[in-house]
Design an enzyme around this catalytic site. Structure first.
Site, PDB file in Angstrom:
ATOM      1  N   MET A 245       0.857  -1.202   0.000  1.00 28.66           N
ATOM      2  CA  MET A 245       0.000   0.000   0.000  1.00 28.66           C
ATOM      3  C   MET A 245       0.890   1.249   0.000  1.00 28.66           C
ATOM      4  SD  MET A 245      -3.468   0.450   2.110  1.00 28.66           S
ATOM      5  CE  MET A 245      -2.948   0.791   3.767  1.00 28.66           C
ATOM      6  N   CYS A 246       1.661   1.460   1.008  1.00 30.54           N
ATOM      7  CA  CYS A 246       2.606   2.575   1.140  1.00 30.54           C
ATOM      8  C   CYS A 246       1.904   3.935   1.267  1.00 30.54           C
ATOM      9  CB  CYS A 246       3.598   2.660  -0.007  1.00 30.54           C
ATOM     10  SG  CYS A 246       4.690   1.240  -0.151  1.00 30.54           S
TER      11      CYS A 246
END
Lengths: 293, 240
Positions: A1-2
């Site tokens: 996701m980050c």
């Protein structure tokens, strides 16, 4: 996701607050990426001097290393910053490799300092004292590892050129091919991370004569996959999303700053946010703000 | 921590998310009975939090003062949800009935897979607005991004501004009305004749959104499915 955050100040009065503002943004993005975090801050520079950001294993005695190579270093946890004249840089790098082979140079430039570590982003920001840093612009990243291992080397930002850095949310599907092409051109990529390939690609294009805007435009043709990039240069920062725009992005602009976040939550604490112009960067469109402009 | 319940206006329940938790707010909203007297909720300081007022199933109004994060009012049934600000990804995702009004812009996948109800966005919606819509009515006063109404199965998407690339890609039976330009039509989506029945349908949707008379129905063009991709045919393989 980050999670990605970025902040570019237009109003010099906010410069002492840069680190505190970014730290708060990074803190909110912890739950988008709890594996590791990093940030690059464009602070003050000294004309004629190059800043080297060093990274060593925990417990590295940077003061001792500084004495041994004859240059004072400013330690921050596992990192340290060293300023040398351009003519001395090669000699200092050689001395470092000899005296402290475990220490690596992770960023260079006239103004950029780059810090990254494994761990919860809020803790990483605290360890490096981000809150107390000042500067004109900064980018940060909280990582949820997908394409390579959870290591400090795999943390963002990636810097592959002077005062250049990149953070990435997404995954590139053709990074192995681009890596081979870059290798043929003599460009070395240090890690297995796909995002470093993107950083190196931009550095390569800029070395070929592209402006950052042109390099980002070329990456739309040559980099395949999902991405939102936020990049920093000595005087500005840019944003690019892939044509499908899979990865989230929201921006806020006021008379005082331009801010980027993977989610609005990251921007919610910024001053004047309630009256900011909020917009979602369009897919396949290069955005760039420059101090010099 | 208890919710700060204070009567701000008559018969309103005010919840300040700067001091109350989102989890408690959503739990309190989920508990509302069909005959509840707490029919009007004012939410302050949403600060872009996710899943705000998601999963409602009561005939109440929830008015949120500020920008919301992902999946606001997702799965909504019966309720009226008003967002005085921007909305993040997936506002009104899979709503079944009721009314959602975003007074700012919406991010991607607004109204995705919605089965019913009405979603009105005063600003622009981003990519994939109404993706896989299954009966929801969406009215966007601004423009929509690429791949809007992708795989739309039923319902209507009305856009007063422009539409991005690949509008209605792989469309089934959703009806699309666009007043502005369309950057490109997706596979199997075609422009169709605007007959009286379609003008009446559009008028009804505009009326529901409070826009009847505000825009000229004659300015809209209708897009729908060419119905060549309903069943797999090897000649169409490159279109899938």
């Amino acid at each position: 996701m980050c999670g990605i955050v970025g902040l570019f100040l237009k109003n010099p009065k906010l410069e002492p607050e840069l680190g505190a503002m970014l730290a708060q943004m990074l803190d909110v993005m912890c739950d988008r990426g709890p594996d590791s975090a990093g940030f690059a801050v464009y602070g003050s520079g000294t004309p004629g001097l190059v800043k080297l950001t060093l990274r060593g294993p925990a417990g590295t005695d940077f003061a001792k290393i500084g004495t041994a190579i004859g240059h004072p270093v400013m330690p921050r946890d596992t990192h340290a910053v060293l300023s040398v004249s351009a003519s001395e840089e090669a000699g200092v790098r050689a001395a470092l490799a000899r005296i402290a082979p475990e220490v690596r140079v992770v960023g260079t430039g006239s103004r950029m300092e780059l810090y990254k570590e494994v761990g919860l982003p809020a803790d990483v920001a605290r360890r490096f004292g981000l809150e107390g840093m000042s500067g004109t612009h900064a980018i940060g990243h909280t990582r949820m590892a997908t394409e390579s291992a959870v290591t400090t080397d795999g943390a963002h930002p990636f810097s592959t050129g002077p005062d250049q850095c990149l953070v990435h949310n997404g995954s590139l599907s053709n990074h192995a091919g681009v890596r081979r092409q870059l290798a043929r051109e003599g460009v070395r990529v240090n890690t297995e991370n796909d995002s470093e390939v993107a950083a190196a690609y931009l550095t390569y294009r800029i070395a070929q004569g592209d402006t950052l805007g042109e390099a980002l435009t070329h990456s739309l043709d040559d980099l395949d996959g999902f991405y939102t990039f936020v990049v920093g240069t000595e005087s500005g920062f840019g944003v690019l999303r892939d044509p499908i725009a899979c990865k989230p992005a929201v921006m806020a602009e006021t008379d005082d700053y331009v801010a980027f976040g993977s989610e609005y939550r990251a921007l919610a604490g910024l001053p004047g946010i309630s009256s900011a112009r909020l917009f979602e960067p369009e897919p396949a469109k290069v955005y760039f703000w420059d101090r010099a402009a | 921590m208890r919710l700060a319940l204070t009567p701000a206006v008559e018969a309103a329940v005010t919840v300040d998310l700067a001091s109350s938790s989102l989890r408690e707010l959503n739990a309190a909203l989920h508990k509302l009975a069909p005959d509840t007297t707490e029919a009007y909720w004012k939410i302050a300081n949403p600060a872009g939090r996710h899943a705000l007022a998601a999963g409602l199933d009561a005939p109440v109004t929830v008015e949120i003062d500020g920008p919301v994060g992902y999946y606001c009012a997702g799965m909504n049934k019966q309720a009226r949800v008003i967002v005085n600000g921007n909305a993040g990804v997936g506002v009104g995702e899979n709503m079944m009935s009721g009314f959602i009004h975003v007074k700012g812009d919406a991010s991607q996948s607004a109204g995705a897979t919605g089965n019913g109800g009405l979603l009105v966005i005063d600003g622009n919606a981003s990519a994939r607005c109404g993706i896989s819509m299954k009966g929801i009515d969406i009215v966007v006063k601004g423009s929509v991004g690429h791949l809007s109404a992708f795989m739309g199965q039923a319902g209507t998407l009305t856009v007063l501004g422009d539409a991005g690339e690949a509008l209605g890609d792989s469309l089934y039976e959703a009806k699309l009305f666009v007043r502005g330009s369309v950057a490109g039509l997706g596979a199997d989506c075609v422009e169709k004749e605007m007959r009286e029945e379609h003008k009446a349908l559009l008028a009804a949707k505009l009326e529901a959104a409070g826009l009847l008379g505000a825009v000229d129905i004659g300015e809209f063009r209708r897009y729908g499915s060419a119905r060549t991709l309903y069943h797999f045919h090897v000649d169409n393989v490159s279109n899938y």
